[in-house]
Design a protein around this motif. Structure first.
Motif, PDB file in Angstrom:
ATOM      1  N   VAL A  16       0.844  -1.209   0.000  1.00  0.00           N
ATOM      2  CA  VAL A  16       0.000   0.000   0.000  1.00  0.00           C
ATOM      3  C   VAL A  16       0.874   1.251   0.000  1.00  0.00           C
ATOM      4  O   VAL A  16       0.626   2.198  -0.758  1.00  0.00           O
ATOM      5  N   LEU A  17       1.911   1.246   0.824  1.00  0.00           N
ATOM      6  CA  LEU A  17       2.834   2.376   0.855  1.00  0.00           C
ATOM      7  C   LEU A  17       3.534   2.547  -0.494  1.00  0.00           C
ATOM      8  O   LEU A  17       3.757   3.668  -0.954  1.00  0.00           O
ATOM      9  N   GLY A  18       3.847   1.450  -1.159  1.00  0.00           N
ATOM     10  CA  GLY A  18       4.465   1.504  -2.481  1.00  0.00           C
ATOM     11  C   GLY A  18       3.550   2.118  -3.522  1.00  0.00           C
ATOM     12  O   GLY A  18       3.997   2.892  -4.375  1.00  0.00           O
ATOM     13  N   ILE A  19       2.267   1.792  -3.458  1.00  0.00           N
ATOM     14  CA  ILE A  19       1.300   2.386  -4.401  1.00  0.00           C
ATOM     15  C   ILE A  19       1.208   3.890  -4.178  1.00  0.00           C
ATOM     16  O   ILE A  19       1.279   4.679  -5.124  1.00  0.00           O
ATOM     17  N   VAL A  20       1.085   4.288  -2.929  1.00  0.00           N
ATOM     18  CA  VAL A  20       1.018   5.721  -2.608  1.00  0.00           C
ATOM     19  C   VAL A  20       2.321   6.411  -3.016  1.00  0.00           C
ATOM     20  O   VAL A  20       2.308   7.497  -3.611  1.00  0.00           O
ATOM     21  N   MET A  21       3.449   5.783  -2.716  1.00  0.00           N
ATOM     22  CA  MET A  21       4.749   6.354  -3.064  1.00  0.00           C
ATOM     23  C   MET A  21       4.920   6.460  -4.570  1.00  0.00           C
ATOM     24  O   MET A  21       5.500   7.421  -5.070  1.00  0.00           O
ATOM     25  N   GLY A  22       4.427   5.491  -5.317  1.00  0.00           N
ATOM     26  CA  GLY A  22       4.513   5.538  -6.776  1.00  0.00           C
ATOM     27  C   GLY A  22       3.748   6.705  -7.364  1.00  0.00           C
ATOM     28  O   GLY A  22       4.255   7.435  -8.213  1.00  0.00           O
ATOM     29  N   VAL A  23       2.524   6.907  -6.903  1.00  0.00           N
ATOM     30  CA  VAL A  23       1.714   8.024  -7.393  1.00  0.00           C
ATOM     31  C   VAL A  23       2.356   9.350  -7.008  1.00  0.00           C
ATOM     32  O   VAL A  23       2.468  10.270  -7.834  1.00  0.00           O
ATOM     33  N   LEU A  24       2.806   9.458  -5.768  1.00  0.00           N
ATOM     34  CA  LEU A  24       3.438  10.685  -5.302  1.00  0.00           C
ATOM     35  C   LEU A  24       4.746  10.965  -6.043  1.00  0.00           C
ATOM     36  O   LEU A  24       5.006  12.098  -6.459  1.00  0.00           O
ATOM     37  N   THR A  25       5.554   9.945  -6.257  1.00  0.00           N
ATOM     38  CA  THR A  25       6.819  10.118  -6.962  1.00  0.00           C
ATOM     39  C   THR A  25       6.587  10.516  -8.420  1.00  0.00           C
ATOM     40  O   THR A  25       7.298  11.363  -8.964  1.00  0.00           O
ATOM     41  N   TYR A  26       5.583   9.934  -9.046  1.00  0.00           N
ATOM     42  CA  TYR A  26       5.225  10.307 -10.417  1.00  0.00           C
ATOM     43  C   TYR A  26       4.901  11.799 -10.479  1.00  0.00           C
ATOM     44  O   TYR A  26       5.417  12.526 -11.326  1.00  0.00           O
ATOM     45  N   TYR A  27       4.066  12.249  -9.575  1.00  0.00           N
ATOM     46  CA  TYR A  27       3.632  13.646  -9.576  1.00  0.00           C
ATOM     47  C   TYR A  27       4.799  14.588  -9.269  1.00  0.00           C
ATOM     48  O   TYR A  27       4.963  15.620  -9.922  1.00  0.00           O
ATOM     49  N   VAL A  28       5.639  14.233  -8.300  1.00  0.00           N
ATOM     50  CA  VAL A  28       6.795  15.065  -7.960  1.00  0.00           C
ATOM     51  C   VAL A  28       7.778  15.113  -9.128  1.00  0.00           C
ATOM     52  O   VAL A  28       8.381  16.156  -9.397  1.00  0.00           O
ATOM     53  N   THR A  29       7.931  14.012  -9.844  1.00  0.00           N
ATOM     54  CA  THR A  29       8.802  13.993 -11.018  1.00  0.00           C
ATOM     55  C   THR A  29       8.307  14.977 -12.068  1.00  0.00           C
ATOM     56  O   THR A  29       9.085  15.755 -12.629  1.00  0.00           O
ATOM     57  N   LEU A  70       9.937  -1.295  -5.257  1.00  0.00           N
ATOM     58  CA  LEU A  70       9.531  -2.128  -6.391  1.00  0.00           C
ATOM     59  C   LEU A  70       8.075  -1.865  -6.754  1.00  0.00           C
ATOM     60  O   LEU A  70       7.737  -1.690  -7.931  1.00  0.00           O
ATOM     61  N   THR A  71       7.222  -1.807  -5.751  1.00  0.00           N
ATOM     62  CA  THR A  71       5.808  -1.521  -6.001  1.00  0.00           C
ATOM     63  C   THR A  71       5.641  -0.130  -6.600  1.00  0.00           C
ATOM     64  O   THR A  71       4.887   0.049  -7.565  1.00  0.00           O
ATOM     65  N   ALA A  72       6.342   0.860  -6.054  1.00  0.00           N
ATOM     66  CA  ALA A  72       6.247   2.230  -6.574  1.00  0.00           C
ATOM     67  C   ALA A  72       6.738   2.301  -8.015  1.00  0.00           C
ATOM     68  O   ALA A  72       6.112   2.949  -8.862  1.00  0.00           O
ATOM     69  N   GLY A  73       7.844   1.633  -8.310  1.00  0.00           N
ATOM     70  CA  GLY A  73       8.355   1.622  -9.676  1.00  0.00           C
ATOM     71  C   GLY A  73       7.382   0.992 -10.653  1.00  0.00           C
ATOM     72  O   GLY A  73       7.172   1.502 -11.760  1.00  0.00           O
ATOM     73  N   ILE A  74       6.754  -0.100 -10.249  1.00  0.00           N
ATOM     74  CA  ILE A  74       5.765  -0.760 -11.100  1.00  0.00           C
ATOM     75  C   ILE A  74       4.550   0.134 -11.303  1.00  0.00           C
ATOM     76  O   ILE A  74       4.005   0.225 -12.407  1.00  0.00           O
ATOM     77  N   VAL A  75       4.123   0.834 -10.257  1.00  0.00           N
ATOM     78  CA  VAL A  75       2.985   1.756 -10.375  1.00  0.00           C
ATOM     79  C   VAL A  75       3.318   2.877 -11.363  1.00  0.00           C
ATOM     80  O   VAL A  75       2.504   3.215 -12.225  1.00  0.00           O
ATOM     81  N   ILE A  76       4.514   3.441 -11.258  1.00  0.00           N
ATOM     82  CA  ILE A  76       4.898   4.523 -12.170  1.00  0.00           C
ATOM     83  C   ILE A  76       4.927   4.026 -13.609  1.00  0.00           C
ATOM     84  O   ILE A  76       4.399   4.688 -14.514  1.00  0.00           O
ATOM     85  N   ILE A  77       5.515   2.867 -13.834  1.00  0.00           N
ATOM     86  CA  ILE A  77       5.571   2.311 -15.183  1.00  0.00           C
ATOM     87  C   ILE A  77       4.162   2.026 -15.698  1.00  0.00           C
ATOM     88  O   ILE A  77       3.856   2.283 -16.868  1.00  0.00           O
ATOM     89  N   ALA A  78       3.279   1.527 -14.845  1.00  0.00           N
ATOM     90  CA  ALA A  78       1.894   1.250 -15.250  1.00  0.00           C
ATOM     91  C   ALA A  78       1.146   2.532 -15.594  1.00  0.00           C
ATOM     92  O   ALA A  78       0.384   2.570 -16.576  1.00  0.00           O
ATOM     93  N   VAL A  79       1.353   3.590 -14.810  1.00  0.00           N
ATOM     94  CA  VAL A  79       0.686   4.869 -15.106  1.00  0.00           C
ATOM     95  C   VAL A  79       1.176   5.420 -16.439  1.00  0.00           C
ATOM     96  O   VAL A  79       0.382   5.918 -17.248  1.00  0.00           O
ATOM     97  N   VAL A  80       2.478   5.329 -16.695  1.00  0.00           N
ATOM     98  CA  VAL A  80       3.014   5.814 -17.971  1.00  0.00           C
ATOM     99  C   VAL A  80       2.453   4.982 -19.126  1.00  0.00           C
ATOM    100  O   VAL A  80       2.055   5.540 -20.160  1.00  0.00           O
ATOM    101  N   ALA A  81       2.397   3.668 -18.975  1.00  0.00           N
ATOM    102  CA  ALA A  81       1.837   2.814 -20.030  1.00  0.00           C
ATOM    103  C   ALA A  81       0.379   3.159 -20.291  1.00  0.00           C
ATOM    104  O   ALA A  81      -0.051   3.241 -21.453  1.00  0.00           O
ATOM    105  N   TRP A  82      -0.369   3.374 -19.220  1.00  0.00           N
ATOM    106  CA  TRP A  82      -1.771   3.764 -19.365  1.00  0.00           C
ATOM    107  C   TRP A  82      -1.881   5.121 -20.063  1.00  0.00           C
ATOM    108  O   TRP A  82      -2.714   5.304 -20.949  1.00  0.00           O
ATOM    109  N   ALA A  83      -1.027   6.077 -19.687  1.00  0.00           N
ATOM    110  CA  ALA A  83      -1.059   7.412 -20.286  1.00  0.00           C
ATOM    111  C   ALA A  83      -0.708   7.355 -21.767  1.00  0.00           C
ATOM    112  O   ALA A  83      -1.330   8.039 -22.587  1.00  0.00           O
ATOM    113  N   VAL A  84       0.285   6.542 -22.132  1.00  0.00           N
ATOM    114  CA  VAL A  84       0.659   6.414 -23.540  1.00  0.00           C
ATOM    115  C   VAL A  84      -0.488   5.807 -24.334  1.00  0.00           C
ATOM    116  O   VAL A  84      -0.796   6.259 -25.449  1.00  0.00           O
ATOM    117  N   THR A  85      -1.134   4.807 -23.776  1.00  0.00           N
ATOM    118  CA  THR A  85      -2.269   4.176 -24.455  1.00  0.00           C
ATOM    119  C   THR A  85      -3.401   5.173 -24.662  1.00  0.00           C
ATOM    120  O   THR A  85      -3.968   5.268 -25.758  1.00  0.00           O
TER     121      THR A  85
END
Length: 139
Positions: A16-29, A70-85
């Motif tokens: 759960v922390l990884g999912i939150v961290m992934g979304v937050l890291t994506y936005y901060v990036t 690992l969870t955060a990285g996967i979330v970021i990659i999934a969000v980017v894949a979804w955004a590209v699609t």
């Protein structure tokens, strides 16, 4: 039984922390890369510095908390894949004119037109996977 329950709870909390961290890291990036600094240069040095800080924090998170990273990285990659699609089908569009307010919807679309979020996500996932795969030492 208590050990299994404790391990399961720690794993769930890390995910759960990884999912939150992934979304937050994506936005901060996205915020770091699109920060409006006045400059005559193509890429402002402050933008590069902020991007480097976000990258260093991503590596630190992935190294010290590998399951979270690992969870955060996967979330970021999934969000980017979804955004590209979605960008390919025309459902979302990144507009630099709206970048000043950095709405979350514009931030998601930014992942489809920039490599910054995918680099951070891939770095987090790779560092975390290496840390999880490495044999444990005395420390």
């Amino acid at each position: 039984m208590t050990g299994i329950r404790s391990t399961f709870l720690k794993t769930v909390v890390s995910l759960v922390l990884g999912i939150v961290m992934g979304v937050l890291t994506y936005y901060v990036t996205v915020l770091a890369v699109t920060a409006p600094f006045p400059s005559n240069l193509t890429i402002n040095p402050l933008t590069l510095a902020m991007s480097a800080i976000v990258g260093a924090l991503a590596v630190a998170i992935g190294w010290h908390r590998p399951l979270v990273g690992l969870t955060a990285g996967i979330v970021i990659i999934a969000v980017v894949a979804w955004a590209v699609t979605w960008a390919a089908t025309g459902r979302i569009v990144y507009s630099p004119a709206n970048a000043t307010g950095m709405s979350p919807f514009n931030a998601v679309a930014f992942g489809a037109v920039s490599v910054a979020p995918i680099f951070v996500g891939a770095t987090m996932a790779t560092v975390s996977a290496l840390r999880l795969h490495s044999p444990r030492t005395g420390s």
